[in-house]
Design a protein around this motif. Structure first.
Motif, mmCIF file in Angstrom:
data_model
loop_
_atom_site.group_PDB
_atom_site.id
_atom_site.type_symbol
_atom_site.label_atom_id
_atom_site.label_comp_id
_atom_site.label_asym_id
_atom_site.label_seq_id
_atom_site.Cartn_x
_atom_site.Cartn_y
_atom_site.Cartn_z
ATOM 1 N N MET A 1 0.841 -1.197 0.000
ATOM 2 C CA MET A 1 0.000 0.000 0.000
ATOM 3 C C MET A 1 0.878 1.250 0.000
ATOM 4 N N LYS A 2 0.592 2.203 -0.885
ATOM 5 C CA LYS A 2 1.395 3.408 -0.991
ATOM 6 C C LYS A 2 1.178 4.334 0.197
ATOM 7 N N SER A 3 2.265 4.995 0.620
ATOM 8 C CA SER A 3 2.142 6.040 1.633
ATOM 9 C C SER A 3 1.579 7.299 0.978
ATOM 10 N N GLU A 4 1.126 8.243 1.806
ATOM 11 C CA GLU A 4 0.622 9.510 1.268
ATOM 12 C C GLU A 4 1.739 10.251 0.528
ATOM 13 N N PHE A 5 2.969 10.143 1.010
ATOM 14 C CA PHE A 5 4.109 10.767 0.334
ATOM 15 C C PHE A 5 4.314 10.159 -1.045
ATOM 16 N N GLU A 6 4.238 8.835 -1.150
ATOM 17 C CA GLU A 6 4.404 8.172 -2.453
ATOM 18 C C GLU A 6 3.283 8.568 -3.412
ATOM 19 N N LYS A 7 2.067 8.690 -2.887
ATOM 20 C CA LYS A 7 0.948 9.147 -3.724
ATOM 21 C C LYS A 7 1.208 10.559 -4.236
ATOM 22 N N GLN A 8 1.686 11.431 -3.351
ATOM 23 C CA GLN A 8 1.977 12.804 -3.751
ATOM 24 C C GLN A 8 3.014 12.834 -4.862
ATOM 25 N N GLN A 9 4.080 12.063 -4.700
ATOM 26 C CA GLN A 9 5.176 12.071 -5.666
ATOM 27 C C GLN A 9 4.752 11.559 -7.037
ATOM 28 N N SER A 10 3.755 10.695 -7.080
ATOM 29 C CA SER A 10 3.319 10.122 -8.354
ATOM 30 C C SER A 10 2.113 10.850 -8.951
ATOM 31 N N GLY A 11 1.719 11.980 -8.353
ATOM 32 C CA GLY A 11 0.628 12.771 -8.901
ATOM 33 C C GLY A 11 -0.754 12.245 -8.600
ATOM 34 N N GLU A 12 -0.871 11.328 -7.629
ATOM 35 C CA GLU A 12 -2.173 10.794 -7.231
ATOM 36 C C GLU A 12 -2.791 11.668 -6.146
ATOM 37 N N LEU A 13 -4.079 11.460 -5.893
ATOM 38 C CA LEU A 13 -4.729 12.143 -4.778
ATOM 39 C C LEU A 13 -4.109 11.669 -3.469
ATOM 40 N N TYR A 14 -3.892 12.609 -2.549
ATOM 41 C CA TYR A 14 -3.288 12.270 -1.262
ATOM 42 C C TYR A 14 -3.823 13.189 -0.170
ATOM 43 N N ASP A 15 -3.570 12.814 1.066
ATOM 44 C CA ASP A 15 -3.945 13.624 2.221
ATOM 45 C C ASP A 15 -2.764 14.511 2.592
ATOM 46 N N ALA A 16 -2.924 15.812 2.406
ATOM 47 C CA ALA A 16 -1.822 16.753 2.598
ATOM 48 C C ALA A 16 -1.526 17.058 4.064
ATOM 49 N N HIS A 17 -2.295 16.506 4.979
ATOM 50 C CA HIS A 17 -2.099 16.809 6.398
ATOM 51 C C HIS A 17 -1.576 15.622 7.194
ATOM 52 N N THR A 18 -0.971 14.654 6.532
ATOM 53 C CA THR A 18 -0.343 13.565 7.267
ATOM 54 C C THR A 18 0.990 14.048 7.841
ATOM 55 N N ASN A 19 1.583 13.238 8.715
ATOM 56 C CA ASN A 19 2.708 13.710 9.528
ATOM 57 C C ASN A 19 3.911 14.164 8.708
ATOM 58 N N ILE A 20 4.206 13.478 7.601
ATOM 59 C CA ILE A 20 5.379 13.854 6.819
ATOM 60 C C ILE A 20 5.229 15.263 6.257
ATOM 61 N N PHE A 21 4.026 15.623 5.836
ATOM 62 C CA PHE A 21 3.810 16.957 5.275
ATOM 63 C C PHE A 21 3.752 18.015 6.374
ATOM 64 N N LYS A 22 3.255 17.649 7.544
ATOM 65 C CA LYS A 22 3.291 18.574 8.681
ATOM 66 C C LYS A 22 4.735 18.893 9.054
ATOM 67 N N LEU A 23 5.604 17.887 8.993
ATOM 68 C CA LEU A 23 7.020 18.112 9.280
ATOM 69 C C LEU A 23 7.635 19.034 8.236
ATOM 70 N N PHE A 24 7.362 18.777 6.953
ATOM 71 C CA PHE A 24 7.889 19.641 5.894
ATOM 72 C C PHE A 24 7.443 21.088 6.090
ATOM 73 N N LYS A 25 6.167 21.278 6.449
ATOM 74 C CA LYS A 25 5.640 22.629 6.656
ATOM 75 C C LYS A 25 6.285 23.295 7.874
ATOM 76 N N LYS A 26 6.522 22.509 8.915
ATOM 77 C CA LYS A 26 7.182 23.056 10.106
ATOM 78 C C LYS A 26 8.584 23.539 9.768
ATOM 79 N N GLU A 27 9.323 22.732 9.010
ATOM 80 C CA GLU A 27 10.675 23.122 8.600
ATOM 81 C C GLU A 27 10.643 24.362 7.712
ATOM 82 N N ALA A 28 9.699 24.409 6.780
ATOM 83 C CA ALA A 28 9.595 25.563 5.889
ATOM 84 C C ALA A 28 9.216 26.821 6.656
ATOM 85 N N ASN A 29 8.345 26.680 7.633
ATOM 86 C CA ASN A 29 7.938 27.833 8.433
ATOM 87 C C ASN A 29 9.114 28.418 9.207
#
Length: 198
Positions: A1-29
């Motif tokens: 089963m693909k992770s939300e990150f893998e879905k994002q990278q392949s252009g599929e629909l994904y949940d943008a509020h999972t932990n990996i993206f929260k971490l990316f946003k925290k670092e960017a902030n």
């Protein structure tokens, strides 16, 4: 089963509020808070921070402040690029800006989009996992080719490529690919003339 990150990278629909993206946003902030507070003439510290935070960056690059982005890590900038003040790069997917490009103030580049149908847009997991986002997202890359000039207040939508040497008129909304060596303006942005290079 693909992770939300893998879905994002392949252009599929994904949940943008999972932990990996929260971490990316925290670092960017954290990057944005520091970068936007640096004095204009503190060129070395500004440069060092961009090198550490962006996906890649060439030489002779300036990014005016204030500057906003989503992740920072998905922004790739070539050599001799000028990004003026108050630009927003929403880099859920890759934003690639090639050499010798000028980006005027107030330009917005979006890579995130959502399904048109409400039934597809709503996240089916939200009722049981409401710490996630209630809508689904898709991320599509944006590419600005070498030698472009993007006029002030332009909005570039997900999945768009702007061709080499092209000029986008101020206030345009770019909804589809623009060919090489043209002037394009308007909402939606349309080619109005070709540029004849000597």
């Amino acid at each position: 089963m693909k992770s939300e990150f893998e879905k994002q990278q392949s252009g599929e629909l994904y949940d943008a509020h999972t932990n990996i993206f929260k971490l990316f946003k925290k670092e960017a902030n954290a990057f944005l808070m520091e970068y936007n507070s640096l004095p204009y003439n503190d060129a070395k510290e500004r440069r060092d921070l961009l090198v550490r935070s962006l996906g890649s960056i060439g030489n002779h690059v300036t990014i005016g402040t204030p500057f906003l982005c989503d992740f920072a890590r998905n922004i790739h900038i070539g050599n001799k690029v000028s990004v003026n003040m108050n630009c927003s790069f929403m880099d859920s997917a890759e934003i690639r800006i090639d050499d010798e490009t000028m980006i005027a103030p107030n330009v917005q580049i979006y890579t995130g989009t959502h399904p048109i149908k409400l039934s597809e847009r709503l996240n089916p997991q939200w009722q049981t996992h409401n710490e996630q986002h209630f809508v689904m997202t898709r991320a599509l890359p944006v590419h600005i080719s070498q030698g472009c000039w993007i006029g002030g207040g332009t909005i570039i939508l997900p999945g768009v490529t702007i061709g080499k040497g092209s000029v986008i008129g101020a206030g345009s909304v770019v909804v589809k690919n623009i060919p090489d060596h043209v002037v394009a303006v308007g909402n939606p942005c349309k080619v109005i003339k070709e540029i004849e290079e000597n």
